[in-house]
Each structure stands twice: as structure tokens, then as C-alpha cells.
Design a protein around this motif. Structure first.
Motif, mmCIF file in Angstrom:
data_model
loop_
_atom_site.group_PDB
_atom_site.id
_atom_site.type_symbol
_atom_site.label_atom_id
_atom_site.label_comp_id
_atom_site.label_asym_id
_atom_site.label_seq_id
_atom_site.Cartn_x
_atom_site.Cartn_y
_atom_site.Cartn_z
ATOM 1 N N ALA A 95 0.829 -1.209 0.000
ATOM 2 C CA ALA A 95 0.000 0.000 0.000
ATOM 3 C C ALA A 95 0.862 1.256 0.000
ATOM 4 C CB ALA A 95 -0.954 -0.005 1.199
ATOM 5 N N ALA A 150 2.771 0.941 -3.897
ATOM 6 C CA ALA A 150 1.876 0.927 -5.059
ATOM 7 C C ALA A 150 0.798 2.000 -4.931
ATOM 8 C CB ALA A 150 1.243 -0.453 -5.221
ATOM 9 N N GLY A 151 0.359 2.287 -3.703
ATOM 10 C CA GLY A 151 -0.699 3.284 -3.498
ATOM 11 C C GLY A 151 -0.374 4.608 -4.167
ATOM 12 N N PRO A 152 0.743 5.253 -3.794
ATOM 13 C CA PRO A 152 1.071 6.541 -4.430
ATOM 14 C C PRO A 152 1.302 6.430 -5.942
ATOM 15 C CG PRO A 152 2.267 6.292 -2.366
ATOM 16 C CD PRO A 152 1.590 4.972 -2.628
ATOM 17 N N PHE A 169 -0.157 4.188 -8.090
ATOM 18 C CA PHE A 169 -1.476 4.053 -8.712
ATOM 19 C C PHE A 169 -2.226 5.394 -8.674
ATOM 20 C CE2 PHE A 169 -2.229 -0.809 -7.859
ATOM 21 C CZ PHE A 169 -1.068 -1.107 -8.554
ATOM 22 N N ALA A 178 -0.849 12.137 -2.428
ATOM 23 C CA ALA A 178 -0.447 10.798 -2.863
ATOM 24 C C ALA A 178 -0.129 9.905 -1.662
ATOM 25 C CB ALA A 178 0.765 10.876 -3.805
ATOM 26 N N GLY A 181 -3.329 7.733 -1.751
ATOM 27 C CA GLY A 181 -2.781 6.580 -2.462
ATOM 28 C C GLY A 181 -3.058 5.265 -1.738
ATOM 29 N N PRO A 182 -2.578 5.106 -0.492
ATOM 30 C CA PRO A 182 -2.834 3.845 0.220
ATOM 31 C C PRO A 182 -4.323 3.565 0.446
ATOM 32 C CG PRO A 182 -1.003 5.024 1.228
ATOM 33 C CD PRO A 182 -1.588 5.937 0.199
ATOM 34 N N TYR A 217 -5.717 2.414 -2.850
ATOM 35 C CA TYR A 217 -5.152 1.082 -3.101
ATOM 36 C C TYR A 217 -5.981 0.008 -2.391
ATOM 37 C CZ TYR A 217 -1.854 -2.804 -2.940
ATOM 38 O OH TYR A 217 -1.284 -4.039 -3.056
#
Lengths: 191, 191
Positions: A157, A160-162, A164, B157, B161-162, B165
Motif C-alpha cells: 500500500a 503501489a498506493g502513491p 497508482f 499521494a 494513495g494507500p 489502493y
């Protein structure tokens, strides 16, 4: 050997490959909403009856056509969690910038909100894409490089979170300075 | 006053409201792919000619129907960046868990990959959703609470982001422990 002389098995494999290729073409061009059995049949020259003999539903066809999407890159082994995480994150950013699946995944995420069979497809693709992060995280844990209370989910998370977020939401460039900051920030928190 | 006695203007407003409501219903149920002018006309009882008089394209209708999606919550003012960020992030998590737009946004993200007019819609929705993060970040910067090299984009982000996600990719629960860790991690890196 002329085509007419091919065995039935070869011809079946050729039809299936044509159907899968056209399904993936339509998926890339128009998302999941752009894939209909009618259109796949028209483009591949394979009859609808034959298509339905191989795949019982449109969802089953989509699942097989997507089976090569987001195939995980080789897992790096640089000797440190920091090195491995940087290599994996740079590879993910590169795929998000240029791989065809990066334009297709949003339609699968959308379909997963409503269609259980496609939610299963999404879960498989996601697991495959993130699996290398699991490998390097477990390796780091075994070497004592990771804070004890951190799980793989947190690593995924945090990285990949930031990425995505930038690719699909804020739609800002995934430049290398941003990717580097994401990795450095994740390491500060997870180690 | 009986409906037949309503002014033309009132009747026009009522028709437009019915069209927008049915568009949003279809959008919630089936994503952007589920919205056709034919079906909106059938459900709202407003003719296609009238619909096209008010909205020149399906995209224009979608843009107006989405204009209330993800309307930003009030900006908190707790006196510190940490308090403001926690309040905003908890509110975003709550909306991702339960608001209808959270099930609709993936289809807009998908459409934005292919249709420029809907990419504009997506950009507007995203900007509206994230605007409060900009306000609290600027306030924190003015108070000297933020590292000088950090921009609002990094804050968004790192937090959204997380959360995104988990909501749309790993599809794990957005529990309060996770939300708290995301805020704490972001503060460690950004302050």
C-alpha cells in the motif's frame, strides 16, 4: 504442411489463439465494455457456437484473455530491502507508464465492483502483480530489516498506493524523482 | 397549484431534474457503460429530443449528473496539521467505505483512459475531492509545520494513495487501524 492438412487439434488451438488475441485487442481499445462475443466472432472468424464451446461465458473468455496481463517481473535480489524495493518500484512505474495492461486495468477494477466473476479475475491479476513485493518483504523480514509490526500489505500500500494514485487519479507524470521519493519514504517508515 | 398550471420554466426544471436523477441511478447501478440516452429517456419519461436540447452529448449529460459526486466535506480546522490531516483522512475513508460515488468512480477512471471529454470530468471530480487536502497543507506550510520541499501533491499521494489502493485494488477493509497508520506514516515523512 498446408493448413487443410493440419490436425484437428492444431486447428482448434489456432482458433482459440485467434479468439484470445481479438478479445485482448478489443479489451485494450475499449475496456471490458468493448468486448462482446459478437464482435470477437466477427473479427476472429470463429463462430459464436465454437467460442461458447471453449468458454461458457463472456467472463470466462475475459479471464483467459487476461491471464498474461501484468505478469510479474523477475524478483530482484540486490542483497538489501532498500535495493530490492527500489528495483521493484521502478519496474512497476515503468509498466504503469507504458504497458498496455495499465490502460486496461481500470475497466477490470470497474467491473469488479459489480460482477463477482470479474472480481475474481481482478483479485488474481492483483495478486500476481504484487507477488514480488511479498517475496522481497519476507526476505527482508528474515534478515531483520523490517519493523516487526509491518506486514506485506503495508509495504504494497505504501509503494503501489502513491504510484497508482498518480497514474489513474491525479494523472500526473510518474517521473523518477517521484518514484525515488516514494521508495525513500516507504523505507523510513517500514525499516 | 396543479402541475398543468406550472410555468414552462418549472416544467423544464422538473424534466431536467428527472433526467439527471435517472442518469445518476443508471451510473450507480452499471457504471458509465450502463448509461444510454435511450434508457434515460425511457425511465425519466423525457423524450430524447428534449434531452439532446439540454445536453448536446451523452458526455455532457454525464458531466452534469456527476457534478454533485464527491462534493468535498467541510475543511477541518483543529489547529495542527496532524489533527487536520487525521480528520480529513478519516472522512475520506468513511466515504470510500460507504458513499455511492466510491462504486461509480472506477468507471469514470476507466472512461478517462479513452474519452477526452470524460477525462475532463474525471479531472474535475478529482480536484474537488482532494481540494481540502490542499487547504490544510497550505495552512500547515504557513505555520511552518511542513518540510519545505513537500508539495500538496505529495501529501495527497501519501494519504489518498494507500486508501485508494485498499478500496479498489487489494480490496481489503479500510479499518481504522490502517487509516491511523497511513496518517502517522504520512506525518513522519512530511513534517
Amino acid at each position: 504442411m498446408a493448413r487443410s492438412g493440419d490436425s484437428i487439434d492444431v486447428r482448434v488451438q489456432r482458433s482459440k489463439a485467434a479468439v484470445l488475441a481479438q478479445t485482448y485487442e478489443l479489451l485494450s481499445a475499449g475496456g471490458i465494455g468493448g468486448v462482446s462475443i459478437d464482435e470477437v466472432s466477427r473479427r476472429s472468424g470463429v463462430s459464436k457456437t465454437t467460442i461458447y464451446r471453449h468458454w461458457p461465458s463472456r467472463a470466462a473468455l475475459l479471464v483467459e484473455a487476461c491471464s498474461t496481463i501484468g505478469s510479474a517481473p523477475p524478483v530482484p535480489d540486490t542483497g538489501s530491502f532498500g535495493g530490492d524495493l527500489a528495483a521493484l518500484t521502478e519496474e512497476l512505474a515503468e509498466q504503469l507508464r507504458s504497458a498496455r495492461w495499465a490502460a486496461v486495468l481500470p475497466s477490470i477494477v470497474d467491473a469488479a465492483e459489480r460482477e463477482p466473476e470479474l472480481a475474481g479475475l481482478h483479485a488474481d491479476l492483483h495478486a500476481r502483480l504484487m507477488a514480488p513485493f511479498g517475496v522481497v518483504t519476507e526476505r527482508a523480514r528474515a534478515r531483520g530489516e523490517l519493523a516487526a509490526d509491518r506486514r506485506q500489505d503495508d509495504v504494497s500500500a505504501a509503494v503501489a498506493g502513491p504510484l497508482f494514485y498518480r497514474r489513474w487519479y491525479s494523472r500526473e507524470p510518474l517521473d523518477s524523482a517521484f518514484v525515488r521519493r516514494v521508495v525513500e519514504d516507504a523505507l523510513v517508515r517500514l525499516r
